[in-house]
Design an enzyme around this catalytic site. Structure first.
Site, PDB file in Angstrom:
ATOM      1  N   LYS A  81       3.725  -0.490   5.042  1.00  0.00           N
ATOM      2  CA  LYS A  81       3.666  -0.742   3.261  1.00  0.00           C
ATOM      3  C   LYS A  81       2.601  -1.523   2.918  1.00  0.00           C
ATOM      4  CE  LYS A  81       8.868  -0.828   3.698  1.00  0.00           C
ATOM      5  NZ  LYS A  81       8.985  -1.571   5.112  1.00  0.00           N
ATOM      6  N   THR A  82       2.486  -2.779   3.815  1.00  0.00           N
ATOM      7  CA  THR A  82       1.361  -3.779   3.116  1.00  0.00           C
ATOM      8  C   THR A  82       0.266  -3.113   3.370  1.00  0.00           C
ATOM      9  OG1 THR A  82       2.773  -5.389   4.169  1.00  0.00           O
ATOM     10  CG2 THR A  82       0.788  -6.067   3.333  1.00  0.00           C
ATOM     11  N   ASP A 126       6.317  -8.105  -1.387  1.00  0.00           N
ATOM     12  CA  ASP A 126       7.081  -7.807  -0.224  1.00  0.00           C
ATOM     13  C   ASP A 126       8.489  -8.275  -0.272  1.00  0.00           C
ATOM     14  OD1 ASP A 126       7.581  -6.425   2.191  1.00  0.00           O
ATOM     15  OD2 ASP A 126       6.511  -7.861   3.258  1.00  0.00           O
ATOM     16  N   THR A 175      12.937  -2.834   2.799  1.00  0.00           N
ATOM     17  CA  THR A 175      13.507  -2.459   3.675  1.00  0.00           C
ATOM     18  C   THR A 175      14.818  -1.817   3.012  1.00  0.00           C
ATOM     19  OG1 THR A 175      14.317  -4.476   4.352  1.00  0.00           O
ATOM     20  CG2 THR A 175      12.472  -3.484   5.531  1.00  0.00           C
ATOM     21  N   ARG A 234       3.385  -0.769  14.128  1.00  0.00           N
ATOM     22  CA  ARG A 234       3.153  -2.307  14.438  1.00  0.00           C
ATOM     23  C   ARG A 234       3.530  -2.443  15.759  1.00  0.00           C
ATOM     24  NH1 ARG A 234       6.745  -5.863  10.581  1.00  0.00           N
ATOM     25  NH2 ARG A 234       5.172  -5.344   8.882  1.00  0.00           N
TER      26      ARG A 234
END
Ligand code: ADE
Length: 355
Positions: A81-82, A126, A175, A234
């Site tokens: 997302k980032t 976030d 999330t 990740r």
């Protein structure tokens, strides 16, 4: 104020995000993270339909010479997302400021942040579901009308004033889309869920990362890592580092299928990508609760972890792979989990689940 990033550090002004950095990570790890992060859409692998939609929105915004609509990304952690937010800022040729909701505790945190923006900037928040009510309410007019509603004076002389803020794009990430209040959710023009990556996509991510960090990797070696990466880039990138270390110590430094499998076996990551905690979670449901249902808090106590970590980090992949079911009465093992894993009480649970 807890703004994590400002301008130009790497190429297009994106700094590493604070909460991505665990205490054991060094500045080497941080530069690893920033080096391997895709900067533009043509380097960004996966999320194909989302990328297509975003490219159109970006092109339209550029044509209109207006900022992009506010965007909400939701989905499990680690899916980018980032990264996607910084790609968007790069594609829009603007700056990005990255922060997270817990850093915006006081009204002056969010006000200062909004006032510091320049026209066209992207503001990335976030964990936006954790924004407190006051900060959220400050954000509403900023998102809708690009202004802040403030009051001055005292009692009889109390006056409300509107202060303009530069036109910006808010990108929120969460999330837990369900935990967002509807007034906040409704103010996003574009809402998208990020999907888990396929094995092929993760293989490409791994090959790309290996190339950037200068580790020779064949496709089978990359695929072996991809298979055990839980659909999450990740995790794939983290495992590349571990396999690279193993290859350097046990072989000539190159990654192939055998090296990947040996390294991941040592890490006790199984062929489904599950680690010890995932397996412990399934085992507790099997052995202590006869396959479930069991409440999340009870499960958390039995596992010695907190319910939020279980819900946000472990469960999404276990549910997506079909090992775990969330039911109104609690968590249950699936019949498929009983086929894939040897629980002592498997036959008993299978009987219960199938009958
Ligand atoms: N590294 C992490 N996520 C990635 C992605 N989606 N594409 C390419 N490299 C990545």
């Amino acid at each position: 104020m807890a703004i994590i990033s400002d301008d130009d550090r790497i190429n297009n002004k994106v700094k590493a995000k604070n909460e991505d950095i665990t205490p054991s990570e060094t500045s080497f790890d941080m530069s690893f993270e920033t080096n391997i992060r895709p900067k533009f859409f043509d380097e960004y692998i996966g999320q194909t339909s989302l990328k297509a939609t975003l490219k159109i929105s970006i092109e339209a915004a550029k044509k209109r010479e207006m900022p992009l609509d506010h965007i909400l990304f939701y989905g499990p952690p680690g899916l980018g997302k980032t990264t996607l937010a910084s790609v968007i800022a790069n594609e829009m040729n603007t700056n990005i400021k990255i922060t997270s909701a817990p850093a915006l505790e006081r009204p002056r945190d969010i006000i200062g942040l909004l006032m510091s923006l320049k026209a066209g900037d992207v503001l990335f928040i976030d964990e936006i579901h954790r924004l407190n009510k006051i900060s959220e309410e400050i954000l509403y007019p900023a998102m809708e009308d690009f202004c802040l509603d403030m009051t001055t004076g005292k009692s009889q002389t109390l006056k409300s004033i509107r202060i303009p803020v530069p036109k910006f794009t808010l990108i929120g990430a969460t999330t837990k889309a369900g935990s967002l209040s509807s007034p906040l959710r409704d103010r996003f023009g574009i809402i998208h869920r990020l999907e888990f990556y396929s094995e092929e996509e993760l293989t490409m991510v791994i090959m790309r990362t290996a190339k950037i960090i200068g580790v020779k990797t064949d496709e089978k070696g990359a695929k072996a890592i991809a298979k055990r990466s839980r659909g999450t880039p990740r995790i794939a990138n983290r495992l590349v580092k571990r396999v690279r270390d193993y290859a350097a110590v046990k072989s000539n430094g190159a990654i192939n299928e055998q090296i990947s499998n040996e390294a991941l076996d040592i890490l006790q990551i199984d062929k489904f990508g599950l680690d010890n905690t995932d397996r412990a979670l399934l085992n507790i449901i099997a052995e202590k609760y006869n396959g479930g249902p069991v409440g999340i808090e009870t499960l958390a106590t039995a596992l010695g972890d907190d319910a939020k970590t279980i819900e946000d980090v472990y469960e999404p992949y276990l549910v997506q792979r079909g090992f775990l079911q969330r039911t109104p009465r609690g968590r249950m093992l699936s019949p498929y989990a009983c086929k894939c894993f040897e629980f002592n009480s498997s036959s008993q649970i299978q009987k219960k689940l199938f009958d």
